[in-house]
Motif scaffolding. Structure first.
Motif, PDB file in Angstrom:
ATOM      1  N   ALA A   1       3.033  35.665 -17.410  1.00 35.92           N
ATOM      2  CA  ALA A   1       4.472  35.460 -17.480  1.00 35.92           C
ATOM      3  C   ALA A   1       5.230  36.376 -16.524  1.00 35.92           C
ATOM      4  CB  ALA A   1       4.963  35.679 -18.903  1.00 35.92           C
ATOM      5  N   GLN A   2       4.561  37.383 -16.002  1.00 34.01           N
ATOM      6  CA  GLN A   2       5.212  38.284 -15.075  1.00 34.01           C
ATOM      7  C   GLN A   2       5.412  37.590 -13.730  1.00 34.01           C
ATOM      8  OE1 GLN A   2       2.834  41.788 -15.045  1.00 34.01           O
ATOM      9  NE2 GLN A   2       3.449  42.397 -17.085  1.00 34.01           N
ATOM     10  N   ALA A   3       6.362  38.102 -12.993  1.00 34.36           N
ATOM     11  CA  ALA A   3       6.680  37.506 -11.695  1.00 34.36           C
ATOM     12  C   ALA A   3       5.460  37.523 -10.788  1.00 34.36           C
ATOM     13  CB  ALA A   3       7.828  38.257 -11.048  1.00 34.36           C
ATOM     14  N   ASP A   4       5.247  36.409 -10.109  1.00 36.61           N
ATOM     15  CA  ASP A   4       4.127  36.273  -9.198  1.00 36.61           C
ATOM     16  C   ASP A   4       4.576  36.697  -7.806  1.00 36.61           C
ATOM     17  OD1 ASP A   4       1.687  35.603  -8.109  1.00 36.61           O
ATOM     18  OD2 ASP A   4       2.100  33.460  -8.045  1.00 36.61           O
ATOM     19  N   GLU A   5       3.703  37.359  -7.097  1.00 33.19           N
ATOM     20  CA  GLU A   5       4.018  37.795  -5.744  1.00 33.19           C
ATOM     21  C   GLU A   5       3.795  36.652  -4.768  1.00 33.19           C
ATOM     22  OE1 GLU A   5       2.685  41.336  -2.654  1.00 33.19           O
ATOM     23  OE2 GLU A   5       1.569  41.012  -4.491  1.00 33.19           O
ATOM     24  N   LEU A   6       4.735  36.469  -3.861  1.00 33.86           N
ATOM     25  CA  LEU A   6       4.597  35.448  -2.824  1.00 33.86           C
ATOM     26  C   LEU A   6       4.116  36.121  -1.542  1.00 33.86           C
ATOM     27  CD1 LEU A   6       7.767  33.251  -3.370  1.00 33.86           C
ATOM     28  CD2 LEU A   6       5.431  32.796  -4.092  1.00 33.86           C
ATOM     29  N   LEU A   7       3.094  35.536  -0.942  1.00 36.29           N
ATOM     30  CA  LEU A   7       2.498  36.088   0.268  1.00 36.29           C
ATOM     31  C   LEU A   7       2.813  35.215   1.468  1.00 36.29           C
ATOM     32  CD1 LEU A   7      -1.092  36.807  -1.129  1.00 36.29           C
ATOM     33  CD2 LEU A   7       0.858  38.364  -1.068  1.00 36.29           C
ATOM     34  N   GLY A   8       2.951  35.833   2.610  1.00 36.04           N
ATOM     35  CA  GLY A   8       3.101  35.103   3.858  1.00 36.04           C
ATOM     36  C   GLY A   8       1.735  34.603   4.317  1.00 36.04           C
ATOM     37  N   PRO A   9       1.703  33.794   5.362  1.00 33.70           N
ATOM     38  CA  PRO A   9       0.436  33.241   5.851  1.00 33.70           C
ATOM     39  C   PRO A   9      -0.589  34.300   6.250  1.00 33.70           C
ATOM     40  CG  PRO A   9       2.283  32.075   6.800  1.00 33.70           C
ATOM     41  CD  PRO A   9       2.850  33.240   6.073  1.00 33.70           C
ATOM     42  N   ASP A  10      -0.155  35.378   6.876  1.00 30.55           N
ATOM     43  CA  ASP A  10      -1.096  36.426   7.279  1.00 30.55           C
ATOM     44  C   ASP A  10      -1.758  37.082   6.075  1.00 30.55           C
ATOM     45  OD1 ASP A  10      -0.700  36.106  10.041  1.00 30.55           O
ATOM     46  OD2 ASP A  10       1.064  37.405   9.997  1.00 30.55           O
ATOM     47  N   ALA A  11      -0.954  37.425   5.068  1.00 31.86           N
ATOM     48  CA  ALA A  11      -1.494  38.058   3.865  1.00 31.86           C
ATOM     49  C   ALA A  11      -2.379  37.092   3.088  1.00 31.86           C
ATOM     50  CB  ALA A  11      -0.360  38.565   2.979  1.00 31.86           C
ATOM     51  N   ALA A  12      -2.002  35.812   3.050  1.00 32.04           N
ATOM     52  CA  ALA A  12      -2.812  34.802   2.364  1.00 32.04           C
ATOM     53  C   ALA A  12      -4.167  34.654   3.052  1.00 32.04           C
ATOM     54  CB  ALA A  12      -2.087  33.461   2.320  1.00 32.04           C
ATOM     55  N   ALA A  13      -4.148  34.633   4.388  1.00 32.26           N
ATOM     56  CA  ALA A  13      -5.396  34.515   5.148  1.00 32.26           C
ATOM     57  C   ALA A  13      -6.296  35.719   4.883  1.00 32.26           C
ATOM     58  CB  ALA A  13      -5.089  34.389   6.634  1.00 32.26           C
ATOM     59  N   LYS A  14      -5.715  36.892   4.844  1.00 35.99           N
ATOM     60  CA  LYS A  14      -6.497  38.108   4.582  1.00 35.99           C
ATOM     61  C   LYS A  14      -7.102  38.074   3.180  1.00 35.99           C
ATOM     62  CE  LYS A  14      -6.191  43.104   4.903  1.00 35.99           C
ATOM     63  NZ  LYS A  14      -5.340  44.258   5.220  1.00 35.99           N
ATOM     64  N   LEU A  15      -6.311  37.641   2.203  1.00 35.41           N
ATOM     65  CA  LEU A  15      -6.797  37.565   0.821  1.00 35.41           C
ATOM     66  C   LEU A  15      -7.952  36.578   0.688  1.00 35.41           C
ATOM     67  CD1 LEU A  15      -6.209  38.453  -2.163  1.00 35.41           C
ATOM     68  CD2 LEU A  15      -4.820  36.398  -2.337  1.00 35.41           C
ATOM     69  N   LEU A  16      -7.855  35.453   1.396  1.00 32.96           N
ATOM     70  CA  LEU A  16      -8.889  34.405   1.314  1.00 32.96           C
ATOM     71  C   LEU A  16     -10.040  34.618   2.295  1.00 32.96           C
ATOM     72  CD1 LEU A  16      -6.569  31.276   1.054  1.00 32.96           C
ATOM     73  CD2 LEU A  16      -7.812  32.396  -0.799  1.00 32.96           C
ATOM     74  N   HIS A  17      -9.897  35.596   3.178  1.00 35.90           N
ATOM     75  CA  HIS A  17     -10.908  35.856   4.214  1.00 35.90           C
ATOM     76  C   HIS A  17     -11.108  34.640   5.108  1.00 35.90           C
ATOM     77  CE1 HIS A  17     -11.893  39.672   2.314  1.00 35.90           C
ATOM     78  NE2 HIS A  17     -11.983  39.029   1.169  1.00 35.90           N
ATOM     79  N   VAL A  18      -9.984  34.078   5.538  1.00 37.27           N
ATOM     80  CA  VAL A  18     -10.005  32.930   6.440  1.00 37.27           C
ATOM     81  C   VAL A  18      -9.010  33.217   7.568  1.00 37.27           C
ATOM     82  CG1 VAL A  18     -10.658  31.256   4.654  1.00 37.27           C
ATOM     83  CG2 VAL A  18      -8.241  31.673   5.125  1.00 37.27           C
ATOM     84  N   SER A  19      -8.993  32.332   8.556  1.00 37.99           N
ATOM     85  CA  SER A  19      -8.067  32.503   9.667  1.00 37.99           C
ATOM     86  C   SER A  19      -6.657  32.064   9.263  1.00 37.99           C
ATOM     87  CB  SER A  19      -8.526  31.688  10.874  1.00 37.99           C
ATOM     88  OG  SER A  19      -8.377  30.303  10.604  1.00 37.99           O
TER      89      SER A  19
END
Length: 88
Positions: free
Chosen positions: A33-51
């Protein structure tokens, strides 16, 4: 400090303290229920280990949110949704 309470007021003071003790303590909301953090494309790519390109190509599948109008709106990704995807 106890000497400051008149003896006739002690039963009422004890009743007030007991009432306070019986009140449930505030409970923190569940993690979901807590606020979810929104990530930009660069941070999302880093989190997923993809380009970064992979993130843009698969934005819809990754649950991207477009901030702004048209094709120039900035993409953001829910950290919780990305982590759930990784856990699969």
């Amino acid at each position: 400090m106890l000497d400051a309470i008149p003896p006739e007021s002690i039963p009422a003071a004890i009743a007030r303290l007991a009432a306070r003790a019986m009140v449930a303590a505030p409970v923190a909301p569940p993690a979901a229920a807590q606020a979810d953090e929104l990530l930009g494309p660069d941070a999302a790519a880093k989190l997923l280990h993809v380009s970064r390109r992979y993130v843009y190509v698969h934005a819809h599948e990754l649950g991207a949110i477009r901030l702004g109008k048209g094709t120039r709106g900035r993409l953001r990704f829910s950290r919780a949704k990305l982590l759930a995807r990784v856990a699969k």
